[in-house]
Design an enzyme around this catalytic site. Structure first.
Site: not given
Ligand code: NAD
Ligand code: USQ
Length: 394
Positions: A182, A185, A241
């Site tokens: 985090h 970011k 999950r």
């Molecule tokens: P993801 O890991 O599935 O996708 C990211 C992709 O970027 C992957 O395919 C990876 O191979 C590629 N990548 C990573 N580093 C790279 C690099 N240096 N050069 C080229 N490609 C690269 O992740 P996601 O869940 O699709 O998330 C995408 C974005 O959204 C991330 O930046 C994440 O922080 C943000 N985000 C995700 C969530 C969520 O819940 N999944 C929530 C909030 C923000």
């Molecule tokens: N948590 C549980 N049980 C689980 C998994 C997670 O209680 O089995 C809890 C964690 O402790 C946390 C919350 O659920 O309090 C969220 O966990 P998460 O793994 O769903 O989310 P986080 O680690 O914050 O990361 C995910 C994405 C990340 C994105 C972020 C959005 O992997 O890429 O940036 O969500 S946010 O949470 O708004 O920052």
């Protein structure tokens, strides 16, 4: 209009590329396949099988007649990044290409350094490439709600009016996040805001909440178009999950008291938010921030909703929290700017019943229950993850 989707092979990048293509944009995707290699490292796989990128792109072409250009390479390579932008000449770049797991970044020193190097340097290279090739390109960057942490005041959309000793200024909202991921970011956001001031770039930072779901209108058109769905303790996000655990009859793993509150959104709203941001660009020199989530839930609230809506008995287990995070806190976050642009949110209670339980039931045979147990603790000592650790569970 051309749009380049960085991280276009990932969970969110792939369905976003399809959504933009379906809406008439000329789209290219770029990826270095790092996400697929973390699977090999961790001994985990997507619940729903995913096709290689070349097959995905061919599948989209078969179904729609539309082509997607592909750039294979790493954003931490400045030559690759600059030449890709020069070659494709996009009007907008959507940047998903980062290491996005908080637990992955907390495994040990090497994973923290990798995460921050990959994310911060990749984004910095991108800022320089845009400035060099075409500063009018609109950067749409995925940030995260977790940048703010859980402050005891209302969370605003990126900026805060501060009065101090009789004077007032508009400042970037103070950040206090909960993992080295985090934090990467936060560093990105500060670098992008500075590049808007210094180089006159235009950027939208989308502070996105936790995404749930697996299907969009476009990904369901052919099995080769499916996006990934992670349920392991490192990359699986909480709702995804807990749903897989419910379907498998495993107790839902609520960390700590479960009173942690988070903003969340459906994957279909993610792709639409990106389309809205691309269609309504920031002004030259503007760094604007949208908080991208639609509903707020506590983790225990999510578990209780699943228990209520799932047709079979569900057990909720509270487990020692492997993370360092507040689980009793104030939470009130503004999120009106995407709604003002026309977003019509999906509701979690509907998505659970309409698709999520069903998707998980269909792929239940692929579940490895050993991946439910949290393996990464928020300590400076190295955690054991990957095939070796998995083999010892159960
Ligand atoms: P993801 O890991 O599935 O996708 C990211 C992709 O970027 C992957 O395919 C990876 O191979 C590629 N990548 C990573 N580093 C790279 C690099 N240096 N050069 C080229 N490609 C690269 O992740 P996601 O869940 O699709 O998330 C995408 C974005 O959204 C991330 O930046 C994440 O922080 C943000 N985000 C995700 C969530 C969520 O819940 N999944 C929530 C909030 C923000
Ligand atoms: N948590 C549980 N049980 C689980 C998994 C997670 O209680 O089995 C809890 C964690 O402790 C946390 C919350 O659920 O309090 C969220 O966990 P998460 O793994 O769903 O989310 P986080 O680690 O914050 O990361 C995910 C994405 C990340 C994105 C972020 C959005 O992997 O890429 O940036 O969500 S946010 O949470 O708004 O920052």
């Amino acid at each position: 209009m051309r749009v380049l989707v960085l991280g276009g092979d990932g969970y969110l990048g792939w369905p976003t590329a399809l959504h933009l293509s379906a809406n008439g944009y000329e789209v290219a995707v770029a990826d270095n396949y790092a996400r697929r290699s973390y699977d090999a490292e961790l001994g985990a796989t997507s619940l729903v099988p995913i096709a290689p990128l070349a097959r995905r792109v061919a599948g989209w072409s078969e179904v729609t007649g539309r082509t997607l250009a592909v750039f294979e390479g790493d954003l931490t390579d400045p030559v690759f990044t600059t030449e890709m932008i020069r070659t494709f000449a996009p009007a907008a770049i959507v940047h998903f290409a980062e290491q996005r797991s908080a637990p992955y970044s907390m495994i040990d020193q090497a994973h923290a350094v990798y995460t921050q190097t990959n994310n911060v340097i990749g984004t910095l290279n991108l800022l320089y490439a845009i400035a060099e090739v075409d500063p009018t390109i609109h950067l749409v960057k995925l940030g995260t709600m977790g940048e703010y942490g859980t402050p005891n005041i209302d969370i605003e959309e990126g900026w805060l009016e501060v009065s101090h000793n009789g004077r007032t200024d508009r400042m970037l909202y103070p950040k206090r996040p909960g993992s080295f991921y985090h934090l990467s970011k936060v560093h990105d956001s500060h670098n992008i805001e500075f590049a808007c001031r210094a180089f006159g770039l235009r950027a939208t930072d989308l502070n996105q909440g936790i995404v749930y779901g697996q299907e969009t209108e476009e990904t369901t058109r052919h099995p080769a178009l499916a996006t990934r769905f992670d349920y392991d303790a490192v990359f699986g996000t909480v709702l995804n999950r807990l749903v897989v655990q419910a379907v498998c009859g495993h107790p839902l793993t609520v960390y700590g008291t479960g009173r942690q509150i988070r903003g969340m959104l459906d994957i279909r709203d993610t792709v639409e938010c990106i389309r809205l941001a691309v269609a309504n660009p920031a002004e030259p020199g503007e760094f604007r921030v949208f908080n991208q989530f639609t509903e707020e839930f506590s983790v225990m609230g999510l578990a209780e909703m699943i228990k209520e809506l799932f047709p079979r008995p569900v057990e909720i287990a509270t487990v020692d929290n492997p993370r360092v995070e507040a689980d009793e806190h104030y939470y009130h976050a503004a999120h009106s700017r995407l709604l003002d642009l026309g977003l019509r949110p999906h509701l979690l209670s509907d998505t659970l019943i309409e698709s999520l339980f069903d998707i998980t039931e269909r792929h239940r045979a692929n579940v490895d229950p050993s991946l439910f147990e949290p393996t990464v603790r928020w300590t400076a000592e190295a955690d054991e993850v990957g095939p070796r650790a998995t083999a010892t569970v159960g």
